[in-house]
Design a protein around this motif. Structure first.
Motif, PDB file in Angstrom:
ATOM      1  N   LEU A 100       0.864  -1.176   0.000  1.00 48.41           N
ATOM      2  CA  LEU A 100       0.000   0.000   0.000  1.00 48.41           C
ATOM      3  C   LEU A 100       0.901   1.226   0.000  1.00 48.41           C
ATOM      4  O   LEU A 100       1.608   1.487   0.978  1.00 48.41           O
ATOM      5  CB  LEU A 100      -0.908   0.005   1.230  1.00 48.41           C
ATOM      6  N   ASN A 101       0.903   1.958  -1.094  1.00 47.17           N
ATOM      7  CA  ASN A 101       1.795   3.107  -1.253  1.00 47.17           C
ATOM      8  C   ASN A 101       1.027   4.395  -0.992  1.00 47.17           C
ATOM      9  O   ASN A 101       0.251   4.851  -1.828  1.00 47.17           O
ATOM     10  CB  ASN A 101       2.402   3.114  -2.659  1.00 47.17           C
ATOM     11  N   PHE A 102       1.222   4.975   0.201  1.00 44.46           N
ATOM     12  CA  PHE A 102       0.599   6.246   0.538  1.00 44.46           C
ATOM     13  C   PHE A 102       1.416   6.900   1.645  1.00 44.46           C
ATOM     14  O   PHE A 102       2.198   6.240   2.329  1.00 44.46           O
ATOM     15  CB  PHE A 102      -0.858   6.054   0.980  1.00 44.46           C
ATOM     16  N   VAL A 119       4.432  -7.965   8.575  1.00 46.54           N
ATOM     17  CA  VAL A 119       4.032  -6.656   8.062  1.00 46.54           C
ATOM     18  C   VAL A 119       5.217  -5.706   8.200  1.00 46.54           C
ATOM     19  O   VAL A 119       5.880  -5.675   9.234  1.00 46.54           O
ATOM     20  CB  VAL A 119       2.816  -6.090   8.827  1.00 46.54           C
ATOM     21  N   PHE A 120       5.500  -4.952   7.128  1.00 48.47           N
ATOM     22  CA  PHE A 120       6.565  -3.954   7.137  1.00 48.47           C
ATOM     23  C   PHE A 120       5.940  -2.573   6.990  1.00 48.47           C
ATOM     24  O   PHE A 120       5.061  -2.387   6.148  1.00 48.47           O
ATOM     25  CB  PHE A 120       7.542  -4.167   5.968  1.00 48.47           C
ATOM     26  N   LEU A 121       6.405  -1.628   7.786  1.00 45.84           N
ATOM     27  CA  LEU A 121       5.935  -0.253   7.680  1.00 45.84           C
ATOM     28  C   LEU A 121       7.042   0.632   7.128  1.00 45.84           C
ATOM     29  O   LEU A 121       8.210   0.474   7.483  1.00 45.84           O
ATOM     30  CB  LEU A 121       5.487   0.277   9.045  1.00 45.84           C
ATOM     31  N   PHE A 122       6.658   1.577   6.255  1.00 46.50           N
ATOM     32  CA  PHE A 122       7.594   2.521   5.683  1.00 46.50           C
ATOM     33  C   PHE A 122       6.985   3.914   5.759  1.00 46.50           C
ATOM     34  O   PHE A 122       5.817   4.081   6.135  1.00 46.50           O
ATOM     35  CB  PHE A 122       7.899   2.181   4.218  1.00 46.50           C
ATOM     36  N   ASP A 123       7.787   4.917   5.382  1.00 45.71           N
ATOM     37  CA  ASP A 123       7.254   6.270   5.363  1.00 45.71           C
ATOM     38  C   ASP A 123       6.220   6.437   4.253  1.00 45.71           C
ATOM     39  O   ASP A 123       5.388   7.333   4.303  1.00 45.71           O
ATOM     40  CB  ASP A 123       8.385   7.293   5.174  1.00 45.71           C
ATOM     41  N   LYS A 124       6.282   5.563   3.252  1.00 49.76           N
ATOM     42  CA  LYS A 124       5.331   5.619   2.140  1.00 49.76           C
ATOM     43  C   LYS A 124       4.442   4.382   2.128  1.00 49.76           C
ATOM     44  O   LYS A 124       4.332   3.677   1.130  1.00 49.76           O
ATOM     45  CB  LYS A 124       6.071   5.749   0.811  1.00 49.76           C
ATOM     46  N   ILE A 154      -5.955   8.148  -1.877  1.00 48.20           N
ATOM     47  CA  ILE A 154      -4.728   8.697  -1.275  1.00 48.20           C
ATOM     48  C   ILE A 154      -3.478   7.905  -1.646  1.00 48.20           C
ATOM     49  O   ILE A 154      -2.373   8.267  -1.239  1.00 48.20           O
ATOM     50  CB  ILE A 154      -4.852   8.735   0.260  1.00 48.20           C
ATOM     51  N   GLY A 155      -3.625   6.817  -2.401  1.00 47.54           N
ATOM     52  CA  GLY A 155      -2.443   6.029  -2.737  1.00 47.54           C
ATOM     53  C   GLY A 155      -2.743   4.944  -3.746  1.00 47.54           C
ATOM     54  O   GLY A 155      -3.836   4.897  -4.325  1.00 47.54           O
ATOM     55  N   THR A 156      -1.764   4.082  -3.980  1.00 50.23           N
ATOM     56  CA  THR A 156      -1.907   2.988  -4.934  1.00 50.23           C
ATOM     57  C   THR A 156      -1.707   1.648  -4.243  1.00 50.23           C
ATOM     58  O   THR A 156      -1.042   1.551  -3.210  1.00 50.23           O
ATOM     59  CB  THR A 156      -0.873   3.115  -6.078  1.00 50.23           C
ATOM     60  N   VAL A 157      -2.278   0.603  -4.858  1.00 52.40           N
ATOM     61  CA  VAL A 157      -2.207  -0.763  -4.325  1.00 52.40           C
ATOM     62  C   VAL A 157      -1.484  -1.636  -5.339  1.00 52.40           C
ATOM     63  O   VAL A 157      -1.769  -1.570  -6.541  1.00 52.40           O
ATOM     64  CB  VAL A 157      -3.623  -1.329  -4.069  1.00 52.40           C
TER      65      VAL A 157
END
Length: 410
Positions: free
Chosen positions: A181-183, A216-221, A261-264
């Protein structure tokens, strides 16, 4: 520089020595190191919970990793600032604040022990010759059921069977699903609420197909979910079809959640991977590693905004070619040669019957696999009614099969 800063610098240098040793073992790996404050985030439901870290240090290490090639170590600006610079020979990266480590003078054993001996007891102590943190040991008042909610189901099944930890490791054919999930997480008022919604939705979709969220990995985006189909005790026939249909449903559901708000992006690969415990005996995790896992991760990032799969998944599904669209080959990091990648366009009424219908096709991967095996969806609508009556339909497929028969009569 104060005593605390000096100690942090020595610890950063010590971590760098560990990274260099790891690169000697895993010759094709890249290593990125950052430093700074981070926050612990817990989310999920009673079926499965996850722990993740978020913060500026995570953002920096993600950017540093993108700058590293095989066998290289890259330090973020915050980490480089803390290191003992006289021990390192580095090279600045043009236009970046991060640096690449070319070589270093390693610490002696006595220097390492001296550094660890200066750590406060609340951060470090020795147990059974291991240097560990107190946080690794449970408080007597800890609720065990709460701890188990963070444990993968594959491990819980093995624990119930009293399988020794050494027997949890194996090479196993599985199907891997990556969701990205890119947002911008900073723009989300309730980031934890979004994660909870996505996690619940994914569990609802993949559980009937015997898939499991591994990590699950979390990023700034945004964030990334790693799911696995075919773990010990839950291997199903037509696994590739189950994974592809799950991927398509997840893509559509997530697009509704973050579409504005983002792309999948979703990728699916199949093949032999290592399933088992990774890490130190006092701090390890159950996960999957291998070339197919790496390929799925690269496909997810290279072919953004699509549901993609590799050639093995495409062949194993045995679905008609018009369910897929061959994509242009692209160079992917970590792979010398481009791979053939397909976009999975989904199982729709149009792709099955060759015409548009007003009614929605039921989401039933088992029926679709059964129809594919008997040549029904290859031969077109003219033979559908006859084959539905002559072929024995499994009980699990009966409701959808009846609906298909009704469509044919109309």
């Amino acid at each position: 520089m104060g005593p605390l800063q000096k100690l942090l610098g020595k610890l950063a240098t010590l971590d760098l020595e560990k990274a260099e040793a790891l690169n000697d073992v895993f010759a094709s790996d890249v290593t990125a190191i950052s430093a700074g404050s981070m926050h612990l985030l817990s989310f999920g439901d009673e079926r499965r919970r996850h722990l993740c870290v978020v913060g500026k240090a995570l953002e920096e290490v993600t950017e540093a990793e993108k700058l590293a090639n095989a066998d290289e170590i890259v330090l973020s600006a915050s980490c480089w600032e803390l290191c003992e610079k006289h021990r390192l020979r580095t090279r600045h990266i043009e236009g970046k604040t991060a640096v690449k480590v070319m070589s270093m003078n390693q610490m002696t054993q006595s220097e390492c022990q001296d550094i660890l001996g200066k750590l406060p007891p609340k951060f470090f102590f020795t147990r059974n010759e291991y240097a560990v943190r107190p946080a690794l040991f449970l408080n007597p008042d800890t609720d065990m059921w709460d701890i188990l909610s963070y444990t993968p189901e594959a491990v819980l099944r093995k624990l119930e069977e009293r399988v020794p930890p050494d027997f949890l490791c194996e090479l196993r054919p599985v199907t891997v699903l990556f969701l990205h999930l890119n947002f911008d997480t900073k723009g989300i008022v309730s980031f934890r609420s979004v994660l909870n919604n996505v996690n619940t939705m994914m569990q609802d979709i993949i559980c009937p197909h015997k898939g499991e969220v591994n990590k699950v990995f979390l990023f700034d985006k945004g964030c990334t979910f790693l799911c696995v189909f075919g773990l010990p005790g839950v291997k199903l026939p037509e696994e590739s079809v189950h994974a592809l249909q799950s991927a398509f449903q997840i893509f559509n559901s997530c697009s509704k959640i973050i579409g504005k708000i983002g792309t999948v992006s979703v990728s699916v690969t199949s093949g032999m991977v290592f399933c088992g415990l990774i890490g130190h005996p006092l701090r390890h995790e159950y996960t999957v590693i291998g070339q197919k896992v790496n390929l799925a991760a690269r496909m997810m990032m290279t072919y953004s905004g699509l549901v993609t799969c590799d050639t093995t998944t495409y062949a194993n599904s045995r679905l008609p070619t018009y369910y897929f669209k061959k994509l242009p080959e692209r160079k992917m990091k970590g792979f010398k040669h481009p791979h053939t990648v397909y976009q999975y366009v989904g199982i729709t009424t149009k792709s099955i019957f060759g015409m548009g219908l007003t009614m929605k096709m039921p989401d039933n991967a088992s029926l679709l696999a059964f129809l594919a095996n008997h040549g029904i969806i290859y031969n077109g609508i003219s033979q559908l009614g006859l084959l539905l009556r002559l072929c024995p339909i499994p009980n699990s497929c009966a409701p959808a099969a009846c609906l298909l028969a009704e469509w044919h009569e109309k």
